[in-house]
Structures are given as C-alpha cells and as structure tokens.
Design a protein around this motif. Structure first.
Motif, mmCIF file in Angstrom:
data_model
loop_
_atom_site.group_PDB
_atom_site.id
_atom_site.type_symbol
_atom_site.label_atom_id
_atom_site.label_comp_id
_atom_site.label_asym_id
_atom_site.label_seq_id
_atom_site.Cartn_x
_atom_site.Cartn_y
_atom_site.Cartn_z
ATOM 1 N N SER A 204 0.868 -1.183 0.000
ATOM 2 C CA SER A 204 0.000 0.000 0.000
ATOM 3 C C SER A 204 0.902 1.230 0.000
ATOM 4 O O SER A 204 2.067 1.152 0.421
ATOM 5 N N GLY A 209 3.043 1.363 4.643
ATOM 6 C CA GLY A 209 2.699 0.216 3.807
ATOM 7 C C GLY A 209 3.675 -0.925 4.037
ATOM 8 O O GLY A 209 4.890 -0.716 4.109
ATOM 9 N N LYS A 239 1.418 3.144 -8.498
ATOM 10 C CA LYS A 239 0.635 1.918 -8.373
ATOM 11 C C LYS A 239 0.870 1.072 -9.623
ATOM 12 O O LYS A 239 0.696 1.556 -10.745
#
Length: 278
Positions: A204, A209, A239
């Motif tokens: 994440s 994360g 991402k």
C-alpha cells in the motif's frame, strides 16, 4: 535532510489541548512503531502524537535531538519553539526534546502532560532502551511501552508547543471543513518508470505500507508500468503490477521525495529513475 516548505498561513491542529492530553494519557501502556523500523523508538511516539494533531503531516529527521531544526520550516506555521530558561514553565501537550549526552547521541523526545517550574511529567517511549530488543530492523519489537515518568528540567531542553485548536466546537468545524476541502492526492496518470537504483516495493502507498520480500524489490534498470500516482508521507508513489506476474495484484513503489514547493511531480529533479508518461 530536506525541510518541508512552510505554509503561507498559520495551521491549527485538529485537536484542542485538552483533547490531545487526553490522547496522551490513553496511550500509556501502548506501543508505537510509526515508521515500522527498530521497534518502538521515542521518535515513533513523537510522530504518533504529531499525527493526531496534524494528520497529513510527519516529523522528519534521523535524531530526536534535532527535531526542532530538521523540521524548522514546517514547525514555523504549526507550533512555537521555546528554549528552556530558569523561569520557563512547560505546558501539557508540549513536546520536549532532550539533548544528546555531551552533545553526542540521538537525544530523546517525549510529550508533557503536567509541569511545575522544577519538573515535568511526561509520557515517553524507549527511555530505558527497551523499544527494540529482538527481531529484524523492520518488524522487530521490544518490551517497553509508552510510560508516564517525571524528569527534572535540563538547561538544554527545547519545547515545541503545537498550535492547538481553540476549543472542541472549532476543532470539529475545522475537521468538517478539512474533509470538504481535502486536497487531491491521487491521479490516474499512466506511464513507464525505469529505476536507477534498488527500490522497496510495498503493498500500500506510504511509509506505513508493508514491504514485500526483498527478492521482489525493484532492481536498478528494471521497469514497471504504473496506472496511478499518489502523494503520501512526503513521497510520490506509483501503483503498478509486476510485468512478470500481473495476477499478483497491485503494488506500490516510491518515485521520489516531494521537494518541489508546489508539489508537482513533473518538476521533481531527484527521481529514483526515469518516467515516460503515456
């Protein structure tokens, strides 16, 4: 250490002084590993408290003794910094920075919950060195929790007093306004990022994360095709899916630290690789 640029206007905390001190008291007995490294350090607890006051803001730096200098620009609009003097009286909610011993060491940091002119009562973490006693650098642990303790003033102490919300009502209104005017942090921009160094991969975005196995980190010269970028914790994140295993789902990697004053990724000069936008 790059300092964060100050805001144009004075920033108020999300909590009143009373609300924050209540949070400090309820934190006693708990453990805080804010950066997920080296267990429960005093700096982790400082950031845990600071994130309650300024949720989108993080204290940066290596050593607790340098918090007020490493974050000078950011603190200029969010707090007042006081050097200790014989007639200085700390207040509940102040952050107190302890100097290193004889100018050496990392120093220490704690939060004040009560004070007189002769001593301060604080909540602190890792005072006894039990914050990280076993396990890996990341994910390791220790026995020491956030603890209430009394200290005498040190002539070289520094105190940081946050700009608390004035009262509960105004704090609630400020939170509501913040939700309505919350700045954009995600963009569905696509491109190919080719690394120039080894980069950790997380499940994440953000420094909290969880990091994947080291064998799955991005190596120098490798590339990923990203579908979204996000700014969080002072960094730009991409991402993506692994080109060799897209079925594993989406992962995130840092593209660079945010240094551009207007936070424009296309104006960043110290990327961890090259981006070819699509």
């Amino acid at each position: 250490m790059t300092q964060t640029a100050p805001d144009k206007k004075t920033s108020k905390a999300a909590l009143t002084q009373k609300q924050f001190v209540a949070w400090l008291k309820q934190s006693i007995g708990k453990k805080y590993d804010f950066d997920l490294y080296y267990g429960f350090q005093c700096y982790d607890y400082a950031n845990a408290g600071w994130s309650q006051l300024f949720p989108s803001n993080t204290l940066k730096g290596m050593y607790a003794k340098n918090i007020h200098t490493d974050n000078k620009a950011m603190l200029s609009t969010r707090a007042k910094v006081y050097k200790n003097t014989p007639d200085f009286l700390a207040k509940p909610g102040d952050m107190v920075i302890f100097p290193g011993t004889y100018g050496e060491g990392a120093g220490h940091v704690a939060w004040v919950i009560a004070a007189t002119l002769s001593q301060i009562t604080v909540v602190e973490q890792n005072w006894l060195g039990g914050g990280w006693t076993y396990g890996a650098e990341q994910g390791g642990s220790g026995w020491e929790t956030a603890t209430q303790r009394v200290h005498s003033y040190d002539p070289n102490m520094v105190f940081i007093r946050p700009n608390f919300a004035s009262n509960k009502v105004s704090a609630t209104l400020r939170k509501t306004k913040a939700k309505v005017t919350k700045p954009k942090t995600k963009w569905n921009w696509k491109g190919r990022f080719t690394t120039n160094s080894v980069i950790k991969v997380r499940r994440s975005p953000g420094l909290k994360g969880s990091v994947v196995d080291k064998g799955s980190w991005l190596l120098k010269g490798q590339y990923i095709d990203f579908v979204q970028i996000e700014k969080k914790d002072g960094y730009w994140w991409a991402k993506f899916k692994y080109p060799t295993n897209p079925s594993a789902g989406y992962f995130y990697c840092a593209l660079c630290e945010i240094t551009d004053k207007k936070e424009r990724i296309k104006h960043e000069k110290e990327m961890y690789g090259k981006i070819k936008w699509k």
